[in-house]
Enzyme design. Structure first.
Site, PDB file in Angstrom:
ATOM      1  N   LYS A 184       0.869  -1.182   0.000  1.00 29.63           N
ATOM      2  CA  LYS A 184       0.000   0.000   0.000  1.00 29.63           C
ATOM      3  C   LYS A 184       0.907   1.233   0.000  1.00 29.63           C
ATOM      4  CE  LYS A 184      -3.258   3.056   1.028  1.00 29.63           C
ATOM      5  NZ  LYS A 184      -2.348   4.202   1.144  1.00 29.63           N
ATOM      6  N   GLY A 241       4.595   4.542  10.920  1.00 26.09           N
ATOM      7  CA  GLY A 241       3.867   5.801  10.860  1.00 26.09           C
ATOM      8  C   GLY A 241       3.485   6.271  12.244  1.00 26.09           C
ATOM      9  N   SER A 242       2.335   6.927  12.326  1.00 25.01           N
ATOM     10  CA  SER A 242       1.939   7.554  13.586  1.00 25.01           C
ATOM     11  C   SER A 242       1.348   6.544  14.554  1.00 25.01           C
ATOM     12  CB  SER A 242       0.896   8.635  13.314  1.00 25.01           C
ATOM     13  OG  SER A 242      -0.319   8.031  12.892  1.00 25.01           O
ATOM     14  N   GLU A 265       5.540   0.283  13.647  1.00 21.75           N
ATOM     15  CA  GLU A 265       6.603   1.061  14.295  1.00 21.75           C
ATOM     16  C   GLU A 265       6.072   2.480  14.315  1.00 21.75           C
ATOM     17  OE1 GLU A 265       8.662   3.772  14.528  1.00 21.75           O
ATOM     18  OE2 GLU A 265      10.088   3.231  12.954  1.00 21.75           O
ATOM     19  N   CYS A 302      11.742   8.720  13.026  1.00 22.61           N
ATOM     20  CA  CYS A 302      11.170   8.053  14.199  1.00 22.61           C
ATOM     21  C   CYS A 302      12.119   8.143  15.382  1.00 22.61           C
ATOM     22  CB  CYS A 302      10.916   6.579  13.904  1.00 22.61           C
ATOM     23  SG  CYS A 302       9.931   6.325  12.439  1.00 22.61           S
TER      24      CYS A 302
END
Lengths: 527, 527
Positions: A184, A241-242, A265, A302
């Site tokens: 995706k 991501g978030s 993560e 991150c």
């Protein structure tokens, strides 16, 4: 190469969707390129059905074929040349040097996983031989190795359009373990994603992989991702991501009729602890390193060092002055897309609205037209930090916040209050380390990676890397998403009891034809 | 030794609860022994707080101390002698020989984990050494090993009152990894549980472990277990039991503000495929083995062979006649407790109410007063099996069901329709194996362990064992609950970057003082 803005399902283009979106150059706030479409439920289903067929309908690809496939993706991505860098610059606002380095890292990761697959010992083969004469019950012949799990859905990350995207570490590790991947793309870089996906598909064709081994789906809304996680044929998911996004997907994965692992993560504040000896001997150097690390890539890592913790005193005051000056002199930077830039602004506003948190300095205001964020240095005291959960949340972007402590007990209290972290860093002398063992013990429990006298950005890709940590840094602290151990997310043990030699996988046959390291009757050997 | 029917929290007795229950001898339907109490929320909190303190407030116990502790538990459990066996017979209805063997297995498991800890290579130490001269960015020194995760909650299983209970494999593996354990006893054998818990506590004291290293909590209702899984200090949970119970706990664990892993082993139907050559050459032997495996321990094993699949023809008819006769001649057996016996009855009723499923034979009816179940042999055809999800659900107890297939295609269709399994078994000749590769490929995807010409009951405790499988067999197919690899559920990687030698754990120091196997710059070595 042409960008067709299609879904690429098992090697064929598809454009069923009606909801469209395009890329935007964040440095100019200008949309550009073709109209992409959100993948439809039918397209999602076809991609996963093709992945299932690739996984189920033929014997597993031999490791050498998988290794050649990964090496070939690396070569095809390299061959994309300037077109890849140009597109990625336009879609992300990141610099050419950074993106060129990121491509180098991506190619290195693909080759590392090719080598992991080719060498073969990663399957953790274990053999316990039979003893038909054992009393009470004869001992069976038991052999076990790791095998692929099936179709893996991978989400692209916005902040690494190459290294954590279409042919990034998640895809490479899932393929290396023998799984098909349905990818995706992140909607902030659909063109870069298609370009790399086409490179991967050329590699699949060149190495005669089943067409379903890789598919690319596009989508700007949440629904495509949610549908992929819900799909009954999906066996595992990787996401970077978030926290909000990762947790939403985790909840969907866990509440399926058949739950599947979702490896998210989700970042962290990556605390940096400044111990007195280090501040005294290298305060200015640490200050420079901190500002560099916190503003690198416009703070979009991150592992950005979002919280710095030190003990009050003249040396900390001097450190603060240096950091404040450096941040004041920093330049505003273009963030990846408008939404992430707005979120950064809101996070800074949220922090500065907390009584007891103040802005020590910031760079000149950025231009909204250029999607720019202004590096910001905040400070607070331990009491405020401990009292306000808001103060401990990640602020994704070029900022860092100092927490002033009264002494070792407050350093420890701050450490104890932290959520799970990807990293925790200590700056100290050997004497500092000896004097702060309780702090170190707390940090060991909080983080996946501990650094000494360094900075957490710049995650080395190697066997020993752990890029993961206790929740909310990730959804599963057992695993890493960087380094060769990332492959373990996408494999499970399979045990063979009393099977004849010729029907065992080569990794488990007596002769050890692949010459891998194995545990045979509890002895490690590679003969 | 006296049974006080208290909660045993960090070495001290507690009896705050008001809801009481006692053991019942299922062979006589007679309650006996003291009144136990459901642990209160306060007791649960104290047990987990003591576990937290044991984990956090001192440096980790050295591996040798943990190994001595495990060995000592083994010795103390052995020393319980006849009292343990007598109590377990009275509480479970299982035979003395079986329970004596189960104790032997338990002691063996404890010693195996002691040896795993003592030998030390299980921590998967990886070292990538620095290269300060590397161009662009110097290479850091990165070292990684597995470390303990913190307080683990373990649920006792009803069907293994010793080996999957207080000092069973889950407890032993969690302790071996360096974690404290809070143990929730199964309410069907509270006396046996307390007896073994007291043995574990004597061992903890003898080896100077922190008192919080082990606590025992009792409870007859669901609330104690749910509260333990919800508790913020719990880091992981191990459970062996029903799909319904395991899924309920999994849902609680996954929906916590901070999700934690819940390793539930929930059983399966463990299909046995009879290939034509095997039926022709050894039909009667297989029939005897099947009936033995399906009725062993009154069918109360997670690996009970609940479904047998074969191809129609005279040889299968003959096989059915032999199985039917053997089951008819079998004796009814006392199940573990009344509820499990009633569930077995309901499962048989549910199956026989499906049009197309019939009872081929059953043993004489059991006595309800003796909590007895009657071994039962059912049969159906592939069409019915494929059409009715009910037919594919586990029926926990002494039964098995034959599925008649028209040929290889139907064998494969039946295999494809199966949920995830702990085991799948194939009886065949080498020629059968060669002729049924597609079936074998399907079974590889469905199960954690494949057996050839054997029976799934009798799970060998060894390095290569995999007792786990795709959902719903377990909640996480990456892990096993039997064998030395079970330790991996309770450890996570921790990475040290650029730390001075003396502040690294011994496992990661250059000199390798523990002489463990490590991966150093991608080479496996133990020097």
């Amino acid at each position: 190469m042409n960008i067709t803005a299609e879904q690429l399902i098992a090697g064929r283009g598809s454009r069923d969707g009606s909801r469209t979106f395009s890329a935007t150059n964040p440095a100019t706030a200008t949309p550009f390129g073709p109209q992409f479409r959100d993948a439809t439920a039918g397209e999602i289903d076809r991609a996963l059905e093709a992945a299932r067929a690739a996984f189920e309908e033929a014997p597993p690809s031999p490791p050498e074929q998988v290794a050649l496939f990964l090496d070939r993706i690396a070569a095809e991505v390299t061959d994309l040349g300037d077109q890849l860098i140009d597109l990625a610059v336009a879609e992300t606002g990141l610099g050419r040097d950074r993106l060129t380095a990121e491509r180098g890292r991506t190619v290195g990761q693909l080759r590392m996983f090719a080598e992991t697959t080719r060498e073969g010992s990663w399957v953790d083969a274990r053999i316990d031989t039979a003893d038909p004469t054992r009393q009470l019950i004869p001992k069976p012949d038991v052999r076990r190795m790791l095998v692929a799990i099936g179709p893996v859905v991978v989400f692209g990350a916005s902040n690494f359009p190459i290294a954590f995207s279409v042919a990034g570490g998640d895809t490479a590790s899932a393929l290396a373990a023998g799984n098909p991947v349905v990818f995706k793309a992140h909607p902030a870089h659909p063109n870069t994603s298609e370009l790399i996906a086409r490179a991967a598909l050329r590699a699949a064709e060149a190495e005669s992989m089943s067409p379903g081994i890789f598919s690319l789906l596009q989508g700007a809304g949440h629904e495509v991702g949610l549908e992929l996680v819900r799909h009954p044929l999906t066996e595992a998911v990787a996401f970077t991501g978030s926290l909000r996004g990762g947790r939403a997907l985790f909840d969907v994965a866990a509440s399926r009729p058949r739950p599947i692992p979702l490896y998210a993560e989700m970042g962290s504040v990556n605390p940096v602890f400044l111990l007195p000896g280090a501040l005294a001997s290298r305060g200015e150097t640490i200050a420079k390193g901190l500002v560099h690390s916190a503003t690198l890539g416009v703070g979009q890592f991150c592992t950005n060092p979002g919280v710095v913790v030190g003990t009050e005193g003249p040396q900390l005051d001097q450190f603060v002055r240096v950091v404040a000056d450096l941040v004041r002199q920093a330049a505003p930077g273009t963030m990846l897309y408008a939404g992430i830039c707005q979120s950064f602004g809101h996070s800074i506003e949220r922090l500065r609205s907390v009584p007891g948190i103040k802005v020590e300095s910031h760079a000149p205001a950025g231009s909204a037209q250029k999607t720019q964020a202004s590096p910001t240095f905040l400070s607070t005291d331990a009491t405020t930090f401990l009292a306000h959960p808001d103060a401990r949340e990640e602020c994704f972007g070029p900022s860092t916040m100092l927490v002033r402590c009264g002494g070792a007990a407050e350093l420890e209290a701050v450490a104890r209050a932290l959520d799970g972290q990807l990293t925790a860093t200590v700056h100290g002398t050997p004497e500092d380390l000896a004097a702060h063992q309780p702090l170190l013990r707390i940090l060991r429990r909080k983080a996946g990676r501990l650094l000494f006298n360094g900075f957490p950005t710049g995650v080395e890709v190697c066997s020993a890397m752990q890029h993961g940590g206790p929740y909310p840094a990730t959804t599963d602290a057992h695993f890493t998403s960087v380094g060769s151990a990332a492959i373990y997310r996408f494999a499970r043990p399979l045990c063979f009891q009393d099977f004849p030699q010729h029907s065992l996988p080569p990794e488990l046959q007596d002769g050890n034809p692949r010459k891998i390291w194995r545990m045979v009757d509890n002895q490690r050997r590679n003969d």
